[in-house]
Design an enzyme around this catalytic site. Structure first.
Site, PDB file in Angstrom:
ATOM      1  N   CYS A 251       0.662  -1.314   0.150  1.00 52.45           N
ATOM      2  CA  CYS A 251       0.040  -0.119   0.024  1.00 52.45           C
ATOM      3  C   CYS A 251       0.735   1.291  -0.139  1.00 52.45           C
ATOM      4  CB  CYS A 251      -0.980  -0.176   1.095  1.00 52.45           C
ATOM      5  SG  CYS A 251      -0.207   0.070   2.694  1.00 52.45           S
ATOM      6  N   CYS A 257      -4.651   5.829  -0.300  1.00 50.78           N
ATOM      7  CA  CYS A 257      -4.521   5.066   1.007  1.00 50.78           C
ATOM      8  C   CYS A 257      -5.541   4.252   1.086  1.00 50.78           C
ATOM      9  CB  CYS A 257      -4.281   5.513   2.206  1.00 50.78           C
ATOM     10  SG  CYS A 257      -2.536   6.115   2.362  1.00 50.78           S
ATOM     11  N   CYS A 272      -6.916   2.623   8.500  1.00 52.08           N
ATOM     12  CA  CYS A 272      -5.812   1.905   8.478  1.00 52.08           C
ATOM     13  C   CYS A 272      -5.100   1.635   9.667  1.00 52.08           C
ATOM     14  CB  CYS A 272      -4.880   3.068   7.754  1.00 52.08           C
ATOM     15  SG  CYS A 272      -2.964   2.770   7.976  1.00 52.08           S
ATOM     16  N   ASP A 273      -4.246   0.560   9.877  1.00 58.24           N
ATOM     17  CA  ASP A 273      -3.970   0.172  11.162  1.00 58.24           C
ATOM     18  C   ASP A 273      -3.064   1.238  12.044  1.00 58.24           C
ATOM     19  OD1 ASP A 273      -3.517  -1.859  13.379  1.00 58.24           O
ATOM     20  OD2 ASP A 273      -1.626  -2.338  12.510  1.00 58.24           O
ATOM     21  N   CYS A 316      11.960  14.493  -6.654  1.00 61.08           N
ATOM     22  CA  CYS A 316      12.788  13.207  -6.599  1.00 61.08           C
ATOM     23  C   CYS A 316      12.456  12.246  -7.730  1.00 61.08           C
ATOM     24  CB  CYS A 316      11.809  12.405  -5.222  1.00 61.08           C
ATOM     25  SG  CYS A 316      12.807  10.899  -4.982  1.00 61.08           S
TER      26      CYS A 316
END
Length: 406
Positions: A251, A257, A272-273, A316
């Site tokens: 992920c 997400c 999400c955890d 980047c």
């Protein structure tokens, strides 16, 4: 309906260990009750999930805290409900992330019979593992983990090793990798330990981005010697899959997400955890349908925040490999997700030093399998006297350029 998987916490954050670096440690110290998922909640969750269209594939991940605190009878009920409500011809997978200290022979036999896949937390050799991973009574746990692993082996249970890389292990890449390999553990996951205090500073057991980049590079240098086709390292597999097929299977690499749901012991659902918190509660499986949860504005907003990365990320060359990195590593996310990931420099170090060799591995795979997929990523070229993209401020030739060739 978009397919999704479930990460379920039947015992919530409850655990029989007290690992100092655990991101639930503060919660555990404040917990006054013993959280356990009821049979009603379990059955409702299984029934409703299996009533959705998942292209015939239903994925249950059991996590915590420590999910084996639920005992074997709980997992027997899991299988009972799954068999009862499974659509004809469907495929069901069960995975458990565990510290393995409570894996008995009886439990291992059951997991083997029903093809559970286990992730076992093991931070390396005894002296490294036991530095942080202790029982509630502050006793070492390495021997208990190895006993649990032996039970899994006895009954043919498939498992992988998850090692959390903290301030004690981050300089031990070669030693940890060699230890796991010598114990014939051939499926590895390496997770960076990044926890912030209230001021946004890294906590003492956390690692810096530069340390993470150096660790991964050393790990890669050991793996590539002779183990490319023998040892599976989840991160490396994910990079190769992206280079070969242009798809993501973890992920944090993606730009959104909304990948799965976390189901707490009481049926509460979160995105999400790492973000099981009141302001991100999406609803409850006892009250809401999965369609409602998928379409929740709060869920969609959380997922979209992943793309709200720091402006520096746009410069980047490796943005497509992480899209700003996991929100957990961006202090203040998801509300203030513009913060640069604390691991950003490490990722740039790692990719600058290793991607040309990953390309060779991907090329060989394509040839062996007669694949012609174009690369989804344009490999950058760096001049010897250019500033190194790792962000060190040094010239490329005397920095990461020493580790690779264009």
């Amino acid at each position: 309906m978009k397919p999704f998987s479930l990460l379920i916490k039947p015992a919530s954050a409850d655990c029989n260990l007290r690992c100092e670096y655990c991101f639930y440690i503060d919660h555990l110290e404040k917990e006054s009750s013993i959280p356990r998922m009821s049979d009603e909640t379990l059955e409702t969750m299984v029934k409703s999930y299996m009533g959705t269209n998942q292209n015939g594939q239903y994925a249950f991940g059991w996590q915590g805290g420590e999910p084996t605190l639920m005992g074997l009878d709980f997992f027997k009920k899991v299988i009972e409900f799954q068999l009862k409500y499974a659509p004809p011809g469907s495929s069901i997978s069960n995975g458990i992330q565990t510290n393995a200290t409570m894996i008995t022979e009886e439990m291992a036999k059951f997991f083997g019979e029903y093809k559970f896949l286990l992730g076992v937390s093991l931070d390396g050799p005894e002296y490294l593992h036991d530095y942080y991973r202790k029982t509630i009574g502050q006793k070492p746990t390495h021997a208990l983990v190895m006993r649990g692993i032996e039970n899994l082996k006895q009954y043919g249970v498939e498992f992988n090793i998850l090692s959390l890389i903290n301030n004690q292990t981050v300089k031990k890449a070669k030693e940890i990798y060699t230890y796991l390999r010598e114990n014939q553990f051939y499926f590895h996951q390496y997770i960076p330990c990044v926890e912030f205090d209230d001021k946004g500073d890294l906590r003492p057991f956390s690692i810096t981005g530069r340390e993470w980049g150096t660790f991964l590079t050393e790990l890669f240098n050991e793996w590539i010697k002779q183990d490319v086709k023998k040892v599976s390292i989840r991160l490396f597999d994910s990079i190769i899959e992206y280079l070969v097929y242009g798809r993501y299977n973890v992920c944090y690499m993606q730009d959104n997400c909304v990948q799965y749901f976390v189901v707490e012991h009481d049926g509460g659902v979160y995105p999400c955890d790492f973000f099981v918190q009141d302001n991100l509660l999406l609803g409850n499986i006892l009250d809401n349908s999965w369609e409602e949860l998928l379409e929740s504005q709060r869920y969609c907003s959380f997922g979209n925040q992943k793309a709200n990365w720091n402006d520096e990320c746009n410069l980047c060359p490796y943005l497509s490999f992480c899209h700003g990195d996991c929100q957990k590593f961006r202090y203040g996310a998801p509300n203030h997700s513009k913060h640069l990931s604390s691991l950003s420099q490490g990722w740039r170090i790692f990719y600058t030093r290793t991607l040309p060799r990953f390309k060779i591995i991907a090329d060989n795979f394509k040839k062996e399998n007669n694949l012609t997929e174009p690369y989804p990523f344009k490999f950058p070229k760096f001049g010897r006297n250019e500033l190194c993209p790792c962000g060190s401020g040094n010239k490329f030739k005397s920095c990461c350029g020493a580790f690779r060739s264009n």
